[in-house]
Enzyme design. Sequence first.
Site, PDB file in Angstrom:
ATOM      1  N   HIS A  75      51.555  35.997  54.599  1.00 10.37           N
ATOM      2  CA  HIS A  75      50.660  36.889  53.858  1.00 10.37           C
ATOM      3  C   HIS A  75      49.205  36.466  54.066  1.00 10.37           C
ATOM      4  O   HIS A  75      48.871  35.296  53.917  1.00 10.37           O
ATOM      5  CB  HIS A  75      51.006  36.858  52.370  1.00 10.37           C
ATOM      6  CG  HIS A  75      52.190  37.714  52.026  1.00 10.37           C
ATOM      7  ND1 HIS A  75      52.433  38.190  50.770  1.00 10.37           N
ATOM      8  CD2 HIS A  75      53.191  38.187  52.805  1.00 10.37           C
ATOM      9  CE1 HIS A  75      53.537  38.934  50.780  1.00 10.37           C
ATOM     10  NE2 HIS A  75      54.019  38.929  51.994  1.00 10.37           N
ATOM     11  N   TYR A 202      48.654  40.414  41.472  1.00 11.66           N
ATOM     12  CA  TYR A 202      48.460  39.748  40.177  1.00 11.66           C
ATOM     13  C   TYR A 202      47.627  40.704  39.332  1.00 11.66           C
ATOM     14  O   TYR A 202      46.489  41.018  39.705  1.00 11.66           O
ATOM     15  CB  TYR A 202      47.668  38.451  40.329  1.00 11.66           C
ATOM     16  CG  TYR A 202      48.382  37.311  41.027  1.00 11.66           C
ATOM     17  CD1 TYR A 202      48.472  37.238  42.416  1.00 11.66           C
ATOM     18  CD2 TYR A 202      48.916  36.253  40.286  1.00 11.66           C
ATOM     19  CE1 TYR A 202      49.093  36.166  43.044  1.00 11.66           C
ATOM     20  CE2 TYR A 202      49.539  35.170  40.914  1.00 11.66           C
ATOM     21  CZ  TYR A 202      49.626  35.142  42.282  1.00 11.66           C
ATOM     22  OH  TYR A 202      50.245  34.073  42.905  1.00 11.66           O
ATOM     23  N   PRO A 293      52.889  28.793  36.507  1.00 16.53           N
ATOM     24  CA  PRO A 293      53.154  29.264  37.873  1.00 16.53           C
ATOM     25  C   PRO A 293      52.110  30.209  38.476  1.00 16.53           C
ATOM     26  O   PRO A 293      52.232  30.582  39.633  1.00 16.53           O
ATOM     27  CB  PRO A 293      54.507  29.975  37.741  1.00 16.53           C
ATOM     28  CG  PRO A 293      54.615  30.351  36.318  1.00 16.53           C
ATOM     29  CD  PRO A 293      53.857  29.333  35.536  1.00 16.53           C
ATOM     30  N   LYS A 297      51.733  26.773  42.516  1.00 18.88           N
ATOM     31  CA  LYS A 297      51.494  25.401  42.974  1.00 18.88           C
ATOM     32  C   LYS A 297      52.620  24.401  42.732  1.00 18.88           C
ATOM     33  O   LYS A 297      52.586  23.287  43.275  1.00 18.88           O
ATOM     34  CB  LYS A 297      50.222  24.846  42.302  1.00 18.88           C
ATOM     35  CG  LYS A 297      48.954  25.519  42.756  1.00 18.88           C
ATOM     36  CD  LYS A 297      48.677  25.186  44.206  1.00 18.88           C
ATOM     37  CE  LYS A 297      47.560  26.009  44.784  1.00 18.88           C
ATOM     38  NZ  LYS A 297      47.777  26.456  46.138  1.00 18.88           N
ATOM     39  N   TYR A 387      44.110  28.574  46.692  1.00 20.66           N
ATOM     40  CA  TYR A 387      45.428  29.218  46.719  1.00 20.66           C
ATOM     41  C   TYR A 387      46.190  28.809  47.981  1.00 20.66           C
ATOM     42  O   TYR A 387      47.405  28.568  47.938  1.00 20.66           O
ATOM     43  CB  TYR A 387      45.264  30.741  46.650  1.00 20.66           C
ATOM     44  CG  TYR A 387      46.545  31.479  46.343  1.00 20.66           C
ATOM     45  CD1 TYR A 387      46.869  31.854  45.037  1.00 20.66           C
ATOM     46  CD2 TYR A 387      47.449  31.809  47.354  1.00 20.66           C
ATOM     47  CE1 TYR A 387      48.053  32.519  44.741  1.00 20.66           C
ATOM     48  CE2 TYR A 387      48.635  32.473  47.078  1.00 20.66           C
ATOM     49  CZ  TYR A 387      48.926  32.830  45.771  1.00 20.66           C
ATOM     50  OH  TYR A 387      50.101  33.484  45.493  1.00 20.66           O
TER      51      TYR A 387
HETATM   52  P1  RFL Z   1      63.306  20.209  40.311  1.00 13.78           P
HETATM   53  O1  RFL Z   1      63.358  21.387  41.181  1.00 13.78           O
HETATM   54  O2  RFL Z   1      63.352  20.403  38.847  1.00 13.78           O
HETATM   55  O3  RFL Z   1      64.477  19.229  40.767  1.00 13.78           O
HETATM   56  C1  RFL Z   1      64.836  18.106  40.008  1.00 13.78           C
HETATM   57  C2  RFL Z   1      66.281  17.791  40.314  1.00 13.78           C
HETATM   58  O4  RFL Z   1      66.673  16.622  39.594  1.00 13.78           O
HETATM   59  C3  RFL Z   1      67.930  16.858  38.980  1.00 13.78           C
HETATM   60  N1  RFL Z   1      68.046  15.973  37.818  1.00 13.78           N
HETATM   61  C4  RFL Z   1      68.769  14.827  37.827  1.00 13.78           C
HETATM   62  N2  RFL Z   1      69.499  14.244  38.788  1.00 13.78           N
HETATM   63  C5  RFL Z   1      70.136  13.092  38.470  1.00 13.78           C
HETATM   64  N3  RFL Z   1      70.060  12.516  37.256  1.00 13.78           N
HETATM   65  C6  RFL Z   1      69.357  13.073  36.256  1.00 13.78           C
HETATM   66  N4  RFL Z   1      69.316  12.494  35.056  1.00 13.78           N
HETATM   67  C7  RFL Z   1      68.663  14.282  36.526  1.00 13.78           C
HETATM   68  N5  RFL Z   1      67.860  15.086  35.796  1.00 13.78           N
HETATM   69  C8  RFL Z   1      67.504  16.097  36.589  1.00 13.78           C
HETATM   70  C9  RFL Z   1      67.906  18.342  38.638  1.00 13.78           C
HETATM   71  O5  RFL Z   1      69.201  18.872  38.446  1.00 13.78           O
HETATM   72  C10 RFL Z   1      67.211  18.894  39.871  1.00 13.78           C
HETATM   73  O6  RFL Z   1      68.140  19.194  40.896  1.00 13.78           O
HETATM   74  O7  RFL Z   1      61.982  19.340  40.608  1.00 13.78           O
HETATM   75  P2  RFL Z   1      61.194  19.078  41.995  1.00 13.78           P
HETATM   76  O8  RFL Z   1      62.133  18.714  43.094  1.00 13.78           O
HETATM   77  O9  RFL Z   1      60.081  18.178  41.628  1.00 13.78           O
HETATM   78  O10 RFL Z   1      60.607  20.514  42.404  1.00 13.78           O
HETATM   79  C11 RFL Z   1      59.604  21.126  41.662  1.00 13.78           C
HETATM   80  C12 RFL Z   1      59.772  22.642  41.667  1.00 13.78           C
HETATM   81  O11 RFL Z   1      61.129  22.982  41.425  1.00 13.78           O
HETATM   82  C13 RFL Z   1      58.892  23.299  40.610  1.00 13.78           C
HETATM   83  O12 RFL Z   1      57.568  22.765  40.651  1.00 13.78           O
HETATM   84  C14 RFL Z   1      58.728  24.801  40.726  1.00 13.78           C
HETATM   85  O13 RFL Z   1      59.907  25.500  40.962  1.00 13.78           O
HETATM   86  C15 RFL Z   1      58.076  25.298  39.419  1.00 13.78           C
HETATM   87  N6  RFL Z   1      58.423  26.676  39.140  1.00 13.78           N
HETATM   88  C16 RFL Z   1      57.763  27.642  39.803  1.00 13.78           C
HETATM   89  N7  RFL Z   1      56.706  27.306  40.575  1.00 13.78           N
HETATM   90  C17 RFL Z   1      56.047  28.257  41.233  1.00 13.78           C
HETATM   91  O14 RFL Z   1      55.087  27.933  41.932  1.00 13.78           O
HETATM   92  N8  RFL Z   1      56.431  29.591  41.117  1.00 13.78           N
HETATM   93  C18 RFL Z   1      57.516  29.970  40.358  1.00 13.78           C
HETATM   94  O15 RFL Z   1      57.856  31.137  40.301  1.00 13.78           O
HETATM   95  C19 RFL Z   1      58.208  28.984  39.661  1.00 13.78           C
HETATM   96  N9  RFL Z   1      59.270  29.322  38.901  1.00 13.78           N
HETATM   97  C20 RFL Z   1      59.478  27.002  38.265  1.00 13.78           C
HETATM   98  C21 RFL Z   1      59.906  28.335  38.187  1.00 13.78           C
HETATM   99  C22 RFL Z   1      60.088  26.022  37.477  1.00 13.78           C
HETATM  100  C23 RFL Z   1      61.116  26.350  36.578  1.00 13.78           C
HETATM  101  N10 RFL Z   1      61.631  25.355  35.692  1.00 13.78           N
HETATM  102  C24 RFL Z   1      61.610  23.962  36.048  1.00 13.78           C
HETATM  103  C25 RFL Z   1      61.735  25.624  34.310  1.00 13.78           C
HETATM  104  C26 RFL Z   1      60.984  28.653  37.366  1.00 13.78           C
HETATM  105  C27 RFL Z   1      61.601  27.682  36.562  1.00 13.78           C
HETATM  106  C28 RFL Z   1      62.802  28.089  35.709  1.00 13.78           C
HETATM  107  C1  PHB Z   2      57.235  34.038  43.221  1.00 13.69           C
HETATM  108  O1  PHB Z   2      57.371  34.729  44.239  1.00 13.69           O
HETATM  109  O2  PHB Z   2      58.201  33.659  42.550  1.00 13.69           O
HETATM  110  C2  PHB Z   2      55.877  33.635  42.792  1.00 13.69           C
HETATM  111  C3  PHB Z   2      54.785  33.968  43.571  1.00 13.69           C
HETATM  112  C4  PHB Z   2      53.506  33.611  43.157  1.00 13.69           C
HETATM  113  C5  PHB Z   2      53.340  32.922  41.969  1.00 13.69           C
HETATM  114  C6  PHB Z   2      54.432  32.577  41.199  1.00 13.69           C
HETATM  115  C7  PHB Z   2      55.720  32.955  41.606  1.00 13.69           C
HETATM  116  O3  PHB Z   2      52.092  32.587  41.556  1.00 13.69           O
END
Ligand code: RFL
Ligand code: PHB
Length: 393
Positions: A75, A202, A293, A297, A387
């Site tokens: 993009h 957005y 989110p 980042k 971004y």
């Molecule tokens: P993760 O992905 O949470 O992975 C952590 C892993 O550790 C495991 N774990 C354990 N394992 C062993 N022993 C324990 N005691 C443990 N406790 C936990 C978990 O099962 C998991 O597999 O962290 P990581 O790797 O640092 O990655 C970070 C990203 O996942 C996160 O920053 C983003 O996904 C945040 N986030 C989003 N970011 C965006 O930029 N756009 C989004 O749309 C977006 N949607 C989200 C999200 C985070 C969410 N959470 C955490 C509530 C949506 C959700 C639901």
């Molecule tokens: C997504 O595609 O899930 C997404 C994209 C941009 C954002 C957050 C989530 O800022």
Amino acid sequence: MPNLTTRVAIVGAGPAGLLLGRSLYQAGIDFVIVENRDREYVLGRIRAGVLEQGSVETLEQLGVGAGVQANGMIHDGIYLQFASERHHVDFSDLIGRTVTIYGQQAVVRDLVDAHDAAGTPVFYDASDVAVHDLTGTPSLTFSYNGLPYTVKADFVVGADGFHGICRQSVPADELTIYQRDYPFAWLGILAEVAPSTDELIYALHDDGFAMHSMRSPTVSRLYLQVDPADDIASWSDARIWDALHARLGVPGWSLEEGLITEKSILPMRSFVVSTLHYGSLFLVGDAGHIVPPTGAKGLNSAMSDVTQLSAALVAHYSGDDGLLAGYSDVALARQWKVQQFSQWMTEMLHKRPGGDATAAFDYRSQLGRLDYVTHSDEAMRSLAQQYTGLQLT
Ligand code: RFL
Ligand code: PHB
């Protein structure tokens, strides 16, 4: 009782833990990954969608870039929408950089596949995971297939996300927590319908924030600002589409509807710890910091931490401890810039609840900010730089 010895014991098989494992594998450094969820759960989790250019390069350098090369959608910019008008912010024109839409779920699948192919040790579905003796000879214990395991390691890496155990194993007086909550949450859906837009939208609307993202040419991802206390059960599919039409609509454009295959409400939080390093423990990704989110980042920050920690571990095993000693300071300096950007995007684009004079003032001030940003090349260039991803340091 199985006893293992390794160099780096990684807790968590999310994107951060899997990526660090892949990077250590390439460098020939022994590791184990211990994850408390089963493999299907890890593969099924739907989260972030935007990869910075640097994150794509990291996947390519680690030999796990084929998926993003084949299916990532490049993009050139984003749309910012307010007062029923849509404005394009063209990152490519402004600074010659782009982002790639490629779901976190796909990144995780590519990494799991790579670990499977290499036969590297990832223990899924472990229970009672605990870390010990972080200032002495560190170890990790857990149960796996009914057997108690002990892993002795040089280092433990907490890649176990916001709710993990590693950060909590640091004594409270060694760690300060900085955080702020927001009076809103995101309701996110996945829908089986071609995106109605070429780039992410957005939007700030009188009813609140909405966003149109995507996962593929046939799958759309959309978000709505909702009350954090809302129950997902009170959001029928019809109510969700009505709100999306109202908030995303502009004259001459229409939003296509499709089957909703997933919907959930995500809390929003900004959170940073004062150090990512305690004794032999290093924290990466959500274990050490969380962003709302809106700036896309979370995943990118996790990948940036891992790139840096991996280089530091490689240097350590070549006899140079400088990078390891500096890891926390360098990663947190970058993280605070990411935090301020995520907070800025969030506060610019969400409507504060309540009909009081302050909320009314803030809303008009936000519209003024959006008007300024979308009409100033300097402001758009700054947005574009942040971004698409700040360079390290
Ligand atoms: P993760 O992905 O949470 O992975 C952590 C892993 O550790 C495991 N774990 C354990 N394992 C062993 N022993 C324990 N005691 C443990 N406790 C936990 C978990 O099962 C998991 O597999 O962290 P990581 O790797 O640092 O990655 C970070 C990203 O996942 C996160 O920053 C983003 O996904 C945040 N986030 C989003 N970011 C965006 O930029 N756009 C989004 O749309 C977006 N949607 C989200 C999200 C985070 C969410 N959470 C955490 C509530 C949506 C959700 C639901
Ligand atoms: C997504 O595609 O899930 C997404 C994209 C941009 C954002 C957050 C989530 O800022």
